[in-house]
Design a protein around this motif. Sequence first.
Motif, PDB file in Angstrom:
ATOM      1  N   VAL A  85      -8.139 -12.644   0.611  1.00 47.33           N
ATOM      2  CA  VAL A  85      -8.263 -11.471  -0.255  1.00 47.33           C
ATOM      3  C   VAL A  85      -6.933 -10.740  -0.339  1.00 47.33           C
ATOM      4  N   GLY A  86      -6.249 -10.601   0.808  1.00 51.17           N
ATOM      5  CA  GLY A  86      -4.972  -9.906   0.829  1.00 51.17           C
ATOM      6  C   GLY A  86      -3.862 -10.624   0.080  1.00 51.17           C
ATOM      7  N   GLN A  87      -4.038 -11.913  -0.125  1.00 48.02           N
ATOM      8  CA  GLN A  87      -3.019 -12.682  -0.853  1.00 48.02           C
ATOM      9  C   GLN A  87      -2.899 -12.245  -2.308  1.00 48.02           C
ATOM     10  N   SER A  88      -3.970 -11.708  -2.858  1.00 47.60           N
ATOM     11  CA  SER A  88      -3.930 -11.266  -4.257  1.00 47.60           C
ATOM     12  C   SER A  88      -2.864 -10.197  -4.454  1.00 47.60           C
ATOM     13  N   HIS A  89      -2.794  -9.267  -3.488  1.00 50.25           N
ATOM     14  CA  HIS A  89      -1.781  -8.209  -3.583  1.00 50.25           C
ATOM     15  C   HIS A  89      -0.377  -8.789  -3.471  1.00 50.25           C
ATOM     16  N   LYS A  90      -0.171  -9.680  -2.506  1.00 48.10           N
ATOM     17  CA  LYS A  90       1.159 -10.272  -2.315  1.00 48.10           C
ATOM     18  C   LYS A  90       1.567 -11.082  -3.551  1.00 48.10           C
ATOM     19  N   ASP A  91       0.635 -11.857  -4.098  1.00 49.76           N
ATOM     20  CA  ASP A  91       0.943 -12.664  -5.283  1.00 49.76           C
ATOM     21  C   ASP A  91       1.337 -11.783  -6.468  1.00 49.76           C
ATOM     22  N   SER A  92       0.533 -10.765  -6.734  1.00 48.82           N
ATOM     23  CA  SER A  92       0.816  -9.901  -7.883  1.00 48.82           C
ATOM     24  C   SER A  92       2.091  -9.092  -7.670  1.00 48.82           C
ATOM     25  N   THR A  93       2.346  -8.700  -6.417  1.00 50.60           N
ATOM     26  CA  THR A  93       3.571  -7.951  -6.110  1.00 50.60           C
ATOM     27  C   THR A  93       4.805  -8.813  -6.341  1.00 50.60           C
ATOM     28  N   ASP A  94       4.760 -10.051  -5.897  1.00 49.12           N
ATOM     29  CA  ASP A  94       5.891 -10.963  -6.099  1.00 49.12           C
ATOM     30  C   ASP A  94       6.190 -11.143  -7.587  1.00 49.12           C
ATOM     31  N   ILE A  95       5.137 -11.313  -8.373  1.00 52.71           N
ATOM     32  CA  ILE A  95       5.314 -11.481  -9.821  1.00 52.71           C
ATOM     33  C   ILE A  95       5.883 -10.205 -10.434  1.00 52.71           C
ATOM     34  N   GLN A 117       2.452  -1.222  -9.991  1.00 57.27           N
ATOM     35  CA  GLN A 117       2.649  -1.556  -8.591  1.00 57.27           C
ATOM     36  C   GLN A 117       2.152  -0.434  -7.683  1.00 57.27           C
ATOM     37  N   GLN A 118       2.404   0.800  -8.085  1.00 59.52           N
ATOM     38  CA  GLN A 118       1.938   1.934  -7.296  1.00 59.52           C
ATOM     39  C   GLN A 118       0.413   1.933  -7.184  1.00 59.52           C
ATOM     40  N   LEU A 119      -0.262   1.601  -8.275  1.00 63.19           N
ATOM     41  CA  LEU A 119      -1.726   1.547  -8.263  1.00 63.19           C
ATOM     42  C   LEU A 119      -2.219   0.427  -7.348  1.00 63.19           C
ATOM     43  N   LYS A 120      -1.535  -0.713  -7.420  1.00 59.96           N
ATOM     44  CA  LYS A 120      -1.908  -1.844  -6.555  1.00 59.96           C
ATOM     45  C   LYS A 120      -1.694  -1.487  -5.081  1.00 59.96           C
ATOM     46  N   ASP A 121      -0.578  -0.824  -4.795  1.00 61.98           N
ATOM     47  CA  ASP A 121      -0.278  -0.447  -3.411  1.00 61.98           C
ATOM     48  C   ASP A 121      -1.288   0.573  -2.893  1.00 61.98           C
ATOM     49  N   LYS A 122      -1.673   1.517  -3.735  1.00 62.45           N
ATOM     50  CA  LYS A 122      -2.645   2.527  -3.329  1.00 62.45           C
ATOM     51  C   LYS A 122      -3.999   1.891  -3.049  1.00 62.45           C
ATOM     52  N   ALA A 123      -4.397   0.951  -3.920  1.00 61.65           N
ATOM     53  CA  ALA A 123      -5.680   0.269  -3.726  1.00 61.65           C
ATOM     54  C   ALA A 123      -5.680  -0.512  -2.413  1.00 61.65           C
ATOM     55  N   LEU A 124      -4.543  -1.133  -2.102  1.00 61.59           N
ATOM     56  CA  LEU A 124      -4.444  -1.876  -0.854  1.00 61.59           C
ATOM     57  C   LEU A 124      -4.555  -0.933   0.347  1.00 61.59           C
ATOM     58  N   GLU A 125      -3.884   0.215   0.288  1.00 62.65           N
ATOM     59  CA  GLU A 125      -3.917   1.175   1.385  1.00 62.65           C
ATOM     60  C   GLU A 125      -5.337   1.679   1.640  1.00 62.65           C
ATOM     61  N   SER A 127      -8.015  -0.039   1.161  1.00 58.17           N
ATOM     62  CA  SER A 127      -8.899  -1.151   1.505  1.00 58.17           C
ATOM     63  C   SER A 127      -8.754  -1.500   2.987  1.00 58.17           C
ATOM     64  N   ASN A 128      -9.495  -2.509   3.388  1.00 58.76           N
ATOM     65  CA  ASN A 128      -9.414  -2.987   4.775  1.00 58.76           C
ATOM     66  C   ASN A 128      -8.522  -4.224   4.906  1.00 58.76           C
ATOM     67  N   TYR A 129      -7.723  -4.481   3.880  1.00 65.06           N
ATOM     68  CA  TYR A 129      -6.943  -5.711   3.849  1.00 65.06           C
ATOM     69  C   TYR A 129      -5.444  -5.439   3.956  1.00 65.06           C
ATOM     70  N   GLU A 130      -4.709  -6.488   4.255  1.00 62.23           N
ATOM     71  CA  GLU A 130      -3.253  -6.432   4.312  1.00 62.23           C
ATOM     72  C   GLU A 130      -2.687  -7.417   3.305  1.00 62.23           C
ATOM     73  N   SER A 131      -1.504  -7.112   2.795  1.00 62.85           N
ATOM     74  CA  SER A 131      -0.833  -8.021   1.874  1.00 62.85           C
ATOM     75  C   SER A 131      -0.375  -9.255   2.641  1.00 62.85           C
ATOM     76  N   LYS A 132      -0.806 -10.429   2.199  1.00 61.75           N
ATOM     77  CA  LYS A 132      -0.544 -11.658   2.941  1.00 61.75           C
ATOM     78  C   LYS A 132       0.079 -12.733   2.052  1.00 61.75           C
ATOM     79  N   SER A 133       0.882 -13.587   2.679  1.00 63.17           N
ATOM     80  CA  SER A 133       1.459 -14.726   1.957  1.00 63.17           C
ATOM     81  C   SER A 133       0.409 -15.817   1.772  1.00 63.17           C
TER      82      SER A 133
END
Length: 208
Positions: A85-95, A117-125, A127-133
């Motif tokens: 689940v956390g990979q979604s944030h990392k993937d979208s952030t890289d793009i 990106q700010q919205l994505k980062d806020k949503a991650l914060e 949540s219970n997930y971490e940005s993952k490769s």
Amino acid sequence: MTNLDNLNLCLNQINALANKTKPYQHTTFNQAFYSILRASAVELDDLISKIDDLTACSLHTRNIFELYLILRHIYEDEEALNCWVGQSHKDSTDINKGFVTLFQSNGLDTSILENMQQLKDKALEESNYESKSPFQVRNLADKYGYLNDYLAVYKLCSKLIHPSSLKINLYNEISNENNYLKIVHKIVIHFSIKLTEFALNIENNSQY
């Protein structure tokens, strides 16, 4: 059964299972499971429509192989599920970062991308997930006993998907008599069946 019979059977079973699981309670795994089922159905449907195209079959073979490994991994390991689940944030952030850099180098406005990106980062914060490769497919293949399959599938399919010297200079030869296509068909049918059977086994062993 013919190749198409096998693939159509897998597609029908995956679609039926996706329709069955869609209304289940929205747990992390159920949502991930449903998304993988839908992605698998897309791969199978396009594969069936391009069954005689060597390049298309090679691409779908890799993707179906990966979907099978990912499904096994997130089903058998809760930490892997959270990572997925956390990979979604990392993937979208890289793009997003790639486009920001490109736009900036051409003097273009990047405010929309930065706000996204700010919205994505806020949503991650929140949540219970971490940005993952992303998972390393080779590692998953090794873990679940498919390293030899990985080496064969990726060696063959990568050469046929990318503009390799083999594909560009010898495409007529490798397409001759459909020898490579027959190999790819065997591989993709094998893993389509394994993916379908594993998904059905998840459903059979689940309590909803």
